[in-house]
Design a protein around this motif. Structure first.
Motif, PDB file in Angstrom:
ATOM      1  N   ALA A 146      -9.545 -11.627   2.931  1.00 59.00           N
ATOM      2  CA  ALA A 146      -9.380 -11.237   1.514  1.00 59.00           C
ATOM      3  C   ALA A 146      -8.587  -9.606   1.208  1.00 59.00           C
ATOM      4  O   ALA A 146      -8.625  -9.082   0.317  1.00 59.00           O
ATOM      5  CB  ALA A 146     -10.266 -11.651   0.471  1.00 59.00           C
ATOM      6  N   GLY A 147      -7.608  -9.418   1.979  1.00 59.98           N
ATOM      7  CA  GLY A 147      -6.521  -8.631   1.234  1.00 59.98           C
ATOM      8  C   GLY A 147      -7.977  -7.181   2.589  1.00 59.98           C
ATOM      9  O   GLY A 147      -7.152  -5.857   2.285  1.00 59.98           O
ATOM     10  N   ALA A 148      -8.846  -7.265   3.143  1.00 58.61           N
ATOM     11  CA  ALA A 148      -8.881  -6.238   3.780  1.00 58.61           C
ATOM     12  C   ALA A 148      -9.563  -6.199   5.823  1.00 58.61           C
ATOM     13  O   ALA A 148      -9.942  -8.226   6.009  1.00 58.61           O
ATOM     14  CB  ALA A 148     -11.189  -6.052   3.223  1.00 58.61           C
ATOM     15  N   ASP A 170     -12.021   0.188   6.767  1.00 57.06           N
ATOM     16  CA  ASP A 170     -12.523   0.686   6.117  1.00 57.06           C
ATOM     17  C   ASP A 170     -13.679   1.179   6.019  1.00 57.06           C
ATOM     18  O   ASP A 170     -14.091   2.884   5.940  1.00 57.06           O
ATOM     19  CB  ASP A 170     -11.945   0.762   4.927  1.00 57.06           C
ATOM     20  N   THR A 171     -14.756   1.245   5.376  1.00 56.74           N
ATOM     21  CA  THR A 171     -16.102   1.998   5.407  1.00 56.74           C
ATOM     22  C   THR A 171     -17.055   1.104   5.705  1.00 56.74           C
ATOM     23  O   THR A 171     -18.250   1.737   6.170  1.00 56.74           O
ATOM     24  CB  THR A 171     -16.335   0.389   3.796  1.00 56.74           C
ATOM     25  N   PHE A 172     -16.938   0.852   7.060  1.00 56.90           N
ATOM     26  CA  PHE A 172     -17.638  -0.383   8.204  1.00 56.90           C
ATOM     27  C   PHE A 172     -19.122  -1.277   7.280  1.00 56.90           C
ATOM     28  O   PHE A 172     -19.814  -1.086   7.922  1.00 56.90           O
ATOM     29  CB  PHE A 172     -18.301   0.874   8.926  1.00 56.90           C
TER      30      PHE A 172
END
Length: 244
Positions: A146-148, A170-172
């Protein structure tokens, strides 16, 4: 067909070994960053209990749920539907339920498959110390969710339950979990998409999730946490099956 000489065979073995080492290093690095994102090893190592109150929207109904967990010991959920409270509990290797919606007003032992599936919920710390827990992890590549951008990390628990974790690059944080289990002799696949991550006493937790399962095709259950207590005092007797 060309023959493989000894030097070529040794070269292939070396390349394969190097690839396995690199993969292991990448996996360990991803897990280390995930653990840090979830609050760090020091916080997770001290996580012994949790109590959660939440509302679940399912089939145009708002269903309140209270979940109480003691790490590696007990799990109890109380779900109120149309004025009736359904209780499910795990106490070590045993489990029981009370479901007045089906006329079951007394505690009844859960089947082995249900206990096996629910027992995993007594682990509050997830991927932390996975090797010591006997979990097997593999890195299955990367994907767009979904874009991530996410890492796909498969996990097999000691009881054989399999989970596929989608970890944000990005955030893990774990953005999605797919679980494969056997319930009542049928293979069931459940998907849990997680969001709205917040920290409570230094521990990160998703406050919103959407769950779908092959056992209820076409139905999405949206869960929103209202309160989350970290390390509350819990009486272990709440997990014990009542004597009817």
């Amino acid at each position: 067909m060309r023959k493989l000489t000894i030097p070529k065979i040794l070269f292939l073995v070396l390349i394969t070994s190097c690839f396995n080492v690199i993969t292991a290093q990448n996996l360990d690095d991803i897990i280390a960053k995930h653990i840090k994102a979830m609050g760090g090893a020091e916080k997770l190592s001290k996580l012994k209990s949790m109590k959660i109150t939440a509302d679940m929207d399912v089939m145009n109904m708002k269903v309140p749920i209270t979940t109480t967990i003691i790490q590696d010991q007990g799990f109890r959920s109380e779900t109120t539907v149309q004025g009736m409270t359904v209780v499910q509990a795990i106490n070590g290797n045993t489990g029981w339920a009370i479901n007045p919606m089906t006329g079951q007003t007394k505690a009844t032992a859960l089947p082995e498959e249900a206990i096996k599936s629910m027992a995993a919920e007594t682990d509050l710390t997830g991927l932390y110390n996975y090797k010591e827990k006997g979990y097997i992890l593999t890195l299955d590549g990367e994907e767009d969710l979904a874009g991530a951008k996410v890492y796909k990390v498969s996990m097999t628990l000691k009881n054989g339950i399999k989970r596929l974790n989608y970890i944000s690059k990005d955030t893990f944080y774990i953005l999605k979990i797919i679980v494969h289990a056997n319930m009542n002799g049928q293979d069931v696949t459940s998907e849990n998409t997680q969001s709205d991550f917040r920290q409570v006493d230094g521990v990160t937790y998703p406050f919103k999730s959407e769950v779908t399962t092959s056992a209820m095709p076409g139905t999405t259950m949206a869960l929103a946490i209202k309160t989350l207590e970290v390390n509350p005092k819990i009486d272990p007797s709440i997990f014990t099956m009542p004597v009817n």
